[in-house]
Design a protein around this motif. Structure first.
Motif, PDB file in Angstrom:
ATOM      1  N   ARG A 271       0.643  -1.277   0.109  1.00 55.03           N
ATOM      2  CA  ARG A 271      -0.021   0.013  -0.014  1.00 55.03           C
ATOM      3  C   ARG A 271       0.964   1.320  -0.115  1.00 55.03           C
ATOM      4  NH1 ARG A 271      -5.510   1.561   1.782  1.00 55.03           N
ATOM      5  NH2 ARG A 271      -5.462   3.285   2.677  1.00 55.03           N
ATOM      6  N   ALA A 272       0.385   2.511  -0.553  1.00 54.27           N
ATOM      7  CA  ALA A 272       1.280   3.605  -0.481  1.00 54.27           C
ATOM      8  C   ALA A 272      -0.192   4.555  -0.443  1.00 54.27           C
ATOM      9  CB  ALA A 272       1.956   3.767  -1.541  1.00 54.27           C
ATOM     10  N   GLU A 273       0.261   5.791   0.409  1.00 46.89           N
ATOM     11  CA  GLU A 273      -0.656   6.905   0.553  1.00 46.89           C
ATOM     12  C   GLU A 273       0.309   8.051   0.304  1.00 46.89           C
ATOM     13  OE1 GLU A 273      -2.035   6.571   4.409  1.00 46.89           O
ATOM     14  OE2 GLU A 273      -3.413   4.824   4.021  1.00 46.89           O
ATOM     15  N   PHE A 274       0.083   8.886  -0.663  1.00 50.51           N
ATOM     16  CA  PHE A 274       0.966   9.956  -0.957  1.00 50.51           C
ATOM     17  C   PHE A 274       0.239  11.130  -1.621  1.00 50.51           C
ATOM     18  CE2 PHE A 274       1.424   7.046  -4.414  1.00 50.51           C
ATOM     19  CZ  PHE A 274       1.515   7.837  -5.464  1.00 50.51           C
ATOM     20  N   GLU A 275       1.082  12.297  -1.666  1.00 52.13           N
ATOM     21  CA  GLU A 275       0.609  13.380  -2.277  1.00 52.13           C
ATOM     22  C   GLU A 275       1.914  14.181  -2.970  1.00 52.13           C
ATOM     23  OE1 GLU A 275      -0.917  16.839  -0.285  1.00 52.13           O
ATOM     24  OE2 GLU A 275      -0.502  15.518   1.623  1.00 52.13           O
ATOM     25  N   ILE A 276       1.448  14.778  -4.145  1.00 48.43           N
ATOM     26  CA  ILE A 276       2.451  15.780  -4.810  1.00 48.43           C
ATOM     27  C   ILE A 276       2.727  17.007  -4.127  1.00 48.43           C
ATOM     28  CG2 ILE A 276       3.544  16.529  -6.959  1.00 48.43           C
ATOM     29  CD1 ILE A 276       2.748  13.714  -6.884  1.00 48.43           C
ATOM     30  N   TRP A 294      -2.125  21.510 -12.058  1.00 50.40           N
ATOM     31  CA  TRP A 294      -2.951  20.879 -10.985  1.00 50.40           C
ATOM     32  C   TRP A 294      -2.448  21.768  -9.696  1.00 50.40           C
ATOM     33  CZ3 TRP A 294      -6.680  17.817 -11.941  1.00 50.40           C
ATOM     34  CH2 TRP A 294      -6.764  17.053 -12.966  1.00 50.40           C
ATOM     35  N   LYS A 295      -3.429  22.041  -8.777  1.00 50.20           N
ATOM     36  CA  LYS A 295      -3.132  22.480  -7.565  1.00 50.20           C
ATOM     37  C   LYS A 295      -2.860  21.681  -6.617  1.00 50.20           C
ATOM     38  CE  LYS A 295      -6.182  26.770  -7.960  1.00 50.20           C
ATOM     39  NZ  LYS A 295      -7.038  27.561  -7.163  1.00 50.20           N
ATOM     40  N   ALA A 296      -3.287  20.277  -6.713  1.00 50.78           N
ATOM     41  CA  ALA A 296      -2.686  19.233  -5.683  1.00 50.78           C
ATOM     42  C   ALA A 296      -3.136  17.954  -6.598  1.00 50.78           C
ATOM     43  CB  ALA A 296      -3.582  19.318  -4.430  1.00 50.78           C
ATOM     44  N   ASN A 297      -2.528  16.826  -5.703  1.00 51.07           N
ATOM     45  CA  ASN A 297      -2.566  15.476  -6.382  1.00 51.07           C
ATOM     46  C   ASN A 297      -2.568  14.592  -5.449  1.00 51.07           C
ATOM     47  OD1 ASN A 297      -3.620  15.083  -9.115  1.00 51.07           O
ATOM     48  ND2 ASN A 297      -2.005  16.604  -9.872  1.00 51.07           N
ATOM     49  N   ARG A 298      -3.609  13.831  -4.784  1.00 50.33           N
ATOM     50  CA  ARG A 298      -3.243  12.928  -3.892  1.00 50.33           C
ATOM     51  C   ARG A 298      -3.830  11.455  -4.275  1.00 50.33           C
ATOM     52  NH1 ARG A 298      -5.581  17.496  -2.393  1.00 50.33           N
ATOM     53  NH2 ARG A 298      -7.752  16.757  -3.256  1.00 50.33           N
ATOM     54  N   TYR A 299      -2.938  10.471  -3.748  1.00 48.53           N
ATOM     55  CA  TYR A 299      -3.239   9.077  -4.426  1.00 48.53           C
ATOM     56  C   TYR A 299      -3.153   8.056  -3.180  1.00 48.53           C
ATOM     57  CZ  TYR A 299      -1.373  11.137  -8.555  1.00 48.53           C
ATOM     58  OH  TYR A 299      -1.193  11.931  -9.682  1.00 48.53           O
ATOM     59  N   ILE A 300      -4.160   6.925  -3.191  1.00 53.61           N
ATOM     60  CA  ILE A 300      -3.867   5.871  -2.507  1.00 53.61           C
ATOM     61  C   ILE A 300      -3.817   4.750  -3.373  1.00 53.61           C
ATOM     62  CG2 ILE A 300      -5.174   4.439  -0.644  1.00 53.61           C
ATOM     63  CD1 ILE A 300      -6.614   6.915   0.368  1.00 53.61           C
ATOM     64  N   VAL A 301      -2.858   3.923  -3.197  1.00 50.04           N
ATOM     65  CA  VAL A 301      -2.485   2.656  -4.102  1.00 50.04           C
ATOM     66  C   VAL A 301      -2.569   1.070  -3.274  1.00 50.04           C
ATOM     67  CG1 VAL A 301      -1.206   1.787  -5.893  1.00 50.04           C
ATOM     68  CG2 VAL A 301      -1.370   4.272  -5.673  1.00 50.04           C
ATOM     69  N   ALA A 315      -6.611   1.899  -7.068  1.00 49.78           N
ATOM     70  CA  ALA A 315      -6.119   3.119  -6.360  1.00 49.78           C
ATOM     71  C   ALA A 315      -7.137   4.106  -6.889  1.00 49.78           C
ATOM     72  CB  ALA A 315      -4.856   3.551  -7.690  1.00 49.78           C
ATOM     73  N   VAL A 316      -6.987   5.076  -5.951  1.00 47.31           N
ATOM     74  CA  VAL A 316      -7.885   6.287  -5.947  1.00 47.31           C
ATOM     75  C   VAL A 316      -6.954   7.652  -5.839  1.00 47.31           C
ATOM     76  CG1 VAL A 316      -9.446   7.824  -4.602  1.00 47.31           C
ATOM     77  CG2 VAL A 316      -9.636   5.297  -4.408  1.00 47.31           C
ATOM     78  N   ARG A 317      -7.373   8.438  -6.931  1.00 47.52           N
ATOM     79  CA  ARG A 317      -6.578   9.630  -7.206  1.00 47.52           C
ATOM     80  C   ARG A 317      -7.573  10.840  -7.166  1.00 47.52           C
ATOM     81  NH1 ARG A 317      -5.852  12.496 -12.551  1.00 47.52           N
ATOM     82  NH2 ARG A 317      -4.247  14.476 -12.055  1.00 47.52           N
ATOM     83  N   GLU A 318      -7.295  12.022  -6.429  1.00 41.76           N
ATOM     84  CA  GLU A 318      -7.749  13.069  -6.179  1.00 41.76           C
ATOM     85  C   GLU A 318      -6.942  14.262  -6.744  1.00 41.76           C
ATOM     86  OE1 GLU A 318     -10.151  13.866  -2.750  1.00 41.76           O
ATOM     87  OE2 GLU A 318     -11.777  12.407  -3.268  1.00 41.76           O
ATOM     88  N   GLY A 319      -7.421  14.966  -7.886  1.00 45.78           N
ATOM     89  CA  GLY A 319      -6.734  16.010  -8.145  1.00 45.78           C
ATOM     90  C   GLY A 319      -7.414  17.233  -8.200  1.00 45.78           C
ATOM     91  N   GLU A 330     -11.073   6.404  -9.981  1.00 44.64           N
ATOM     92  CA  GLU A 330     -10.928   5.148  -9.066  1.00 44.64           C
ATOM     93  C   GLU A 330     -10.855   3.927  -9.863  1.00 44.64           C
ATOM     94  OE1 GLU A 330     -14.174   5.234  -6.149  1.00 44.64           O
ATOM     95  OE2 GLU A 330     -14.826   7.161  -6.810  1.00 44.64           O
ATOM     96  N   TYR A 331      -9.748   3.162  -9.446  1.00 47.60           N
ATOM     97  CA  TYR A 331      -9.782   1.781  -9.903  1.00 47.60           C
ATOM     98  C   TYR A 331      -9.720   0.799  -9.279  1.00 47.60           C
ATOM     99  CZ  TYR A 331      -8.156  -1.764 -13.211  1.00 47.60           C
ATOM    100  OH  TYR A 331      -8.155  -3.075 -13.800  1.00 47.60           O
TER     101      TYR A 331
END
Length: 680
Positions: A271-276, A294-301, A315-319, A330-331
């Protein structure tokens, strides 16, 4: 669709046997607190089938009826696995997960080099822990976009088939759409202007951080990050390291901050939880993670253990877009097939540049059938339910209504046409209006069959010239004395390198028009212009398209060989209506011809917008004329004068091997071979 939306909100459970699959519904809660557990994995581990729980712990899982004796498993970080045989489940089902108590003594104090060693070991174990051959899986993808006020603009969902190369292969895999649907939550005209994102449907490849070796798990980037042990948790009843990381402020490669979870026994990334970080977002194109402003990008894999290997689970990504809106991908991998996979049929692959929401749009009452999906998030669910309350959703998803809406649109067109005719003072003849509308649609359909292609590359023209001693003079019209003259022995040449630039206008699948130009810029004057018609045959169907094209063109060609550079001691003189006064003037001798050009081309499609080709052409001249060219050389390029003179002009004298010469120095029955690319 009304039934589907209602079922997504149920918190009780029942076991229903329908058709050839079983549907399990239920809720997952914490055993001690009774609070719902969101995003827990729910599935049949031995079959590689699964889904996740929603924000309120509810889930819907569909499994083949043949798996009734299989083990139903619920797993989540920090909890013990829940396991039961499917045939022993009773309705209603509420899954209570037991939290694993954390032993703080297990949180070992390590220096940063020791933590980096854990990541190094995990990297070395990738070939052991992840597939070493190509695999195939089924997944569920959802994307949505809000505006700056966090109001949803659209929702698009699809069941995808994913072909993934091995974790030792850096090449991106392939994806095809099995079925999908879209909900436009604002008028479609406005949506076209406000939502233009691509390649989210490739999330199953893009967000696989282990396969892509994202920089926080790349050994060469360790000096760009700070690492620490953030804690210990458990997964699948095994202890797991939680390693925090953050990019160093003074290092340009440290672009992310977050946590990565590593199994303490197998050293698998699970698992990984991270943001740019803000400095990372300054890089506008960081595909596969993101592209754009983009102003922000967050991920959970997440990764899932199945059949002795770890597989990408989802994975879930919110930009946060520049307008403040949230673009979400969402995948979820819903079924894994472990046998070595074959590539997907070329024609069915989704291209990276395609907009996923444009591919969806099929609806029926039991849309997803046996496919597993991910539950809607609360805010998105609320938006869709508002549509339902207003009786909009039912209208959107009803196929009969879709047909009725099309009829209404046709009626509107007819009314508008009638009004136009009435304004013009002509009879309101409905049959006449229908004929006009039908004719307009036929024109539109014909225009939709047009395709524009640009073709360029490198060619070899087998146009031969024989070695000879040539004299070329431009004479004074009054005295007959040479104004400029050059005598030179030049070697024979067998071919010329050329660069073609051509354009095709294709109609349908079989016919096209081509026009273009070819040039050579090394030692000769070479320019060919062509125009003609051709036909196309598609040689393959299921695999990558291969095209055979043949065409006939009229070609007008100018070709001249440089005899030498003359010194102008005469001063200013006039030739071909232009004044020459340069001290150095190049003199060329050659021909201009009209030809029938017959070509055969073989092209292979690399992607829907690009082809590579190899082509052969035969030039058959039917008219020719000899020319002499004068080019100034010691002036600025834009001010150089050029003149083309008829070789029969009395001011021109040509000799070959000391004898007057008025023939051709080239053989024009010749071949051209070209390779290059075609952009569509």
């Amino acid at each position: 669709m009304r039934t589907i939306l209602t079922l997504l909100l149920l918190f009780s459970c029942s076991v229903l046997f329908a058709q050839n699959y079983i549907t399990l519904r239920g809720t997952i809660v914490d055993k001690d607190t009774k609070k719902p557990v969101a995003y827990a994995h729910v599935g049949i581990m031995e079959k590689g089938i699964g889904t996740i729980s929603g924000g309120k712990g509810s889930f819907v899982l569909k499994i083949p009826a043949s798996a009734a004796k299989s083990t139903f498993v619920v797993s989540f970080l920090g909890y013990k696995n829940f396991k039961r045989s499917v045939d022993k489940l009773k309705s209603p089902l509420v899954v209570e997960l037991q939290r694993v108590p954390l032993d703080l003594a297990e949180v070992v104090v390590m220096d940063e080099s020791a933590i980096e060693d854990i990541i190094r070991r995990a990297i070395r174990r990738i070939p052991e822990n992840y597939p070493t051959q190509a695999t195939r899986s089924t997944g569920f993808y959802r994307e949505s976009k809000t505006d700056g006020d966090q109001e949803y603009l659209y929702l698009a969902e699809g069941v995808l088939e994913v072909y993934k190369t091995s974790y030792e292969n850096k090449k991106e895999g392939q994806t095809r759409l099995i079925q999908g649907r879209q909900v436009a939550l604002i008028p479609i005209e406005e949506l076209e202007r406000r939502a233009n994102f691509t390649s989210g449907h490739l999330s199953g490849h893009r967000f696989d951080i282990v396969k892509n070796r994202e920089d926080f798990i790349e050994e060469k980037n360790f000096d760009a990050y700070k690492y620490w042990i953030a804690g210990i948790t458990s997964y699948n009843d095994r202890p797991v390291y939680i390693i925090g990381f953050e990019g160093e402020k003074d290092h340009r490669n440290g672009r992310m901050t977050g946590q990565v979870f590593i199994d303490t026994l197998s050293y698998a990334f699970l698992r990984a939880e991270f943001e740019i970080m803000p400095k990372g977002l300054e890089k506008r194109s960081d595909y596969p993670l993101y592209v754009g402003n983009w102003k922000a990008n967050r991920y959970i894999v997440n990764y899932r253990y199945f059949d002795k290997k770890w597989y990408f689970s989802g994975a879930v990504r919110e930009g946060t877009w520049r307008d403040g809106g949230i673009y979400s991908n969402e995948y979820l991998t819903t079924e894994i097939f472990t046998k070595k996979a074959r590539q997907l049929p070329y024609q069915e692959r989704l291209n990276r540049s395609v907009r996923f929401r444009n591919l969806t749009g099929e609806y029926d009452e039991d849309f997803w059938k046996e496919f597993n999906t991910a539950p809607l998030g609360e805010s998105l669910q609320e938006t869709v339910l508002q549509m339902q309350t207003q009786k909009i959703a039912a209208e959107v998803f009803d196929p009969e209504n879709m047909r009725r809406r099309q009829q209404e649109m046709d009626s509107i067109e007819m009314i508008e046409a009638r009004e136009i005719l009435a304004d013009e003072g002509t009879p309101r003849d409905i049959a006449q209006i229908q004929r006009r509308i039908t004719k307009a649609r036929k024109v539109q359909n014909r225009l939709s069959k047009l395709q524009f292609r640009m073709r360029t590359g490198l060619g070899l023209h087998a146009i031969s010239t024989q070695a000879a001693n040539m004299t070329l003079s431009y004479l004074d019209d009054d005295t007959g004395d040479p104004i400029i003259s050059v005598t030179n022995a030049f070697g024979g040449r067998d071919f010329e390198y050329i660069i073609p630039l051509e354009f095709d206008l294709a109609y349908g699948d079989h016919f096209f028009i081509r026009w273009g130009v070819s040039i050579e810029f090394l030692q000769s004057i070479y320019r060919e212009r062509n125009f003609g018609f051709g036909g196309q045959l598609k040689l393959t169907k299921r695999i990558r398209p291969i095209f055979l094209r043949g065409l006939a063109q009229h070609s007008r060609q100018f070709y001249a060989v440089r005899i030498g550079q003359a010194t102008n001691d005469f001063g200013e003189f006039k030739a071909g209506g232009k004044k020459f006064k340069s001290e150095k003037i190049n003199m060329y001798y050659g021909s201009r011809t009209h030809n029938v050009k017959l070509s055969l081309e073989l092209a292979v499609e690399i992607n829907p917008g690009l082809e590579v080709f190899a082509a052969g052409s035969y030039m058959l001249p039917f008219a020719r004329r000899n020319d002499v060219h004068l080019w100034e050389r010691d002036r600025l390029f834009l001010f150089r004068r050029r003149a083309r003179l008829d070789a029969d002009d009395r001011q021109i004298f040509v000799a070959r091997d000391d004898a007057p010469f008025d023939g051709e120095i080239t053989d024009f029955n010749n071949f051209i071979f070209t390779i290059g690319i075609i952009k569509k």
